[in-house]
Design an enzyme around this catalytic site. Sequence first.
Site, PDB file in Angstrom:
ATOM      1  N   ARG A 119      -3.184  -1.674   5.232  1.00  0.00           N
ATOM      2  CA  ARG A 119      -3.968  -2.296   4.172  1.00  0.00           C
ATOM      3  C   ARG A 119      -3.289  -3.552   3.636  1.00  0.00           C
ATOM      4  O   ARG A 119      -3.946  -4.555   3.331  1.00  0.00           O
ATOM      5  CB  ARG A 119      -4.210  -1.284   3.052  1.00  0.00           C
ATOM      6  CG  ARG A 119      -5.145  -0.153   3.456  1.00  0.00           C
ATOM      7  CD  ARG A 119      -5.134   0.997   2.465  1.00  0.00           C
ATOM      8  NE  ARG A 119      -3.897   1.773   2.553  1.00  0.00           N
ATOM      9  CZ  ARG A 119      -3.629   2.838   1.808  1.00  0.00           C
ATOM     10  NH1 ARG A 119      -4.515   3.239   0.903  1.00  0.00           N
ATOM     11  NH2 ARG A 119      -2.506   3.502   1.957  1.00  0.00           N
ATOM     12  N   CYS A 124       0.886  -1.170   0.000  1.00  0.00           N
ATOM     13  CA  CYS A 124       0.000   0.000   0.000  1.00  0.00           C
ATOM     14  C   CYS A 124       0.918   1.212   0.000  1.00  0.00           C
ATOM     15  O   CYS A 124       1.790   1.306  -0.856  1.00  0.00           O
ATOM     16  CB  CYS A 124      -0.963  -0.037   1.180  1.00  0.00           C
ATOM     17  SG  CYS A 124      -0.220  -0.426   2.770  1.00  0.00           S
ATOM     18  N   SER A 125       0.739   2.127   0.934  1.00  0.00           N
ATOM     19  CA  SER A 125       1.655   3.261   1.021  1.00  0.00           C
ATOM     20  C   SER A 125       2.787   2.953   1.992  1.00  0.00           C
ATOM     21  O   SER A 125       3.962   3.030   1.637  1.00  0.00           O
ATOM     22  CB  SER A 125       0.900   4.523   1.468  1.00  0.00           C
ATOM     23  OG  SER A 125       1.750   5.648   1.468  1.00  0.00           O
TER      24      SER A 125
END
Length: 389
Positions: A236, A230-231
């Site tokens: 997530r 994800c980031s």
Amino acid sequence: MRIRTFSKAHIRQEIQLRCQSLAGNDNRGFKQEFEELNDVGKELPTRAGELEVNKEKNRYPHILPYDHCRVRLSLQDAQPNGDYINANFVPGGSSERDFICTQGPLRNTMADFWRMVWEQNVSIIVMVTALRHKDVVLCDQYWSMARGTVYHGAFQVNTLSCKQGSHVSITYMNLKQRGYPTERLITHYYYPSWPDRGVPRDTSALCGLAEHVRQQIEATPRLGPAVVHCSAGVGRSGAFVTLLWLMQLCERGVSPDIRAAVEDLRMHRMWMVQNVEQYVLVHKCLLNWLSRGTAANLDRSPPSQGVHPNSSRSQVRTRGSSSQGNRARRSHQHEQPRALPDQTHSIFQQLLEPRNLLRRLLPSSLQLPQTSSEPKQTNQNFQNVHTKP
């Protein structure tokens, strides 16, 4: 004693009753269970990520890979710290290295990202974040949806085709290292609807993506792990890997222990499943998937161009029983269990190695199913994915 397996209907009923119990009093049970995981893994060292020379390679200074399971790149040009990338191997039910969870690449780490994909024999990348949120860059775009070729360090990334759906975009790319004739086909899933630190509105789309990826993993012979990011590569990413892991267990008739799975992931990468909302989401998605059993309308056919990433190898690692990752239930009153075959002594000893996931999550009295004798449970529509040159 043998591992006991059950129908999906039985597992669904069990999880539904558990969710109803945890959801009472404004999710009090979920919150209490999640709070019990707060300190898991916090004592593990992150020395490599803390080095001054590596700080610019971290998207977030406080989210660093644990040293004991970090992905190490090959050393190049005699750079002593050139092996660093903010990424960890994490389990998924079959081994300690079923997945790589990593941060969204930065501009200065794109070449390292593709080097990791190449060196770890990755063929599947799942991206569960948008590139931006308002003015904040969550992940720099390291691939192209348009046909054509881009270069990242010593690697050539050639986009063959891209199918854009309402929730998910699937891009097929050939990855090649300069100076070498071998090409590898990479399948990239882009799911931008999942907000940072939050949960997606449409859980059915997430369940469909997870089921599609699960079947791809089952049907595609692979030597390397799948990459999920994800980031930051924790919240997530952790929720998605947990969901995949539990789906694999349910497919094999094993009642999943969701808390135990999250606890184990947090021993491999910090803050996996970052908040209680994501923890609840995993339960909801698993229940949704068990209730409906439907997949999203995703493109299931890769382009005819490109070479399968493992086509040049004579050996492939097949996935073992994903029941190697959770506690089997000891007793069920309403259903007659069916036993899996006995494990041979040699494989049994191998699975009891200290680093093996099974030793921590299954009671020691259980016998383990023999990997080679368990029937492969895959959708026939996925059998030929990525197998044609």
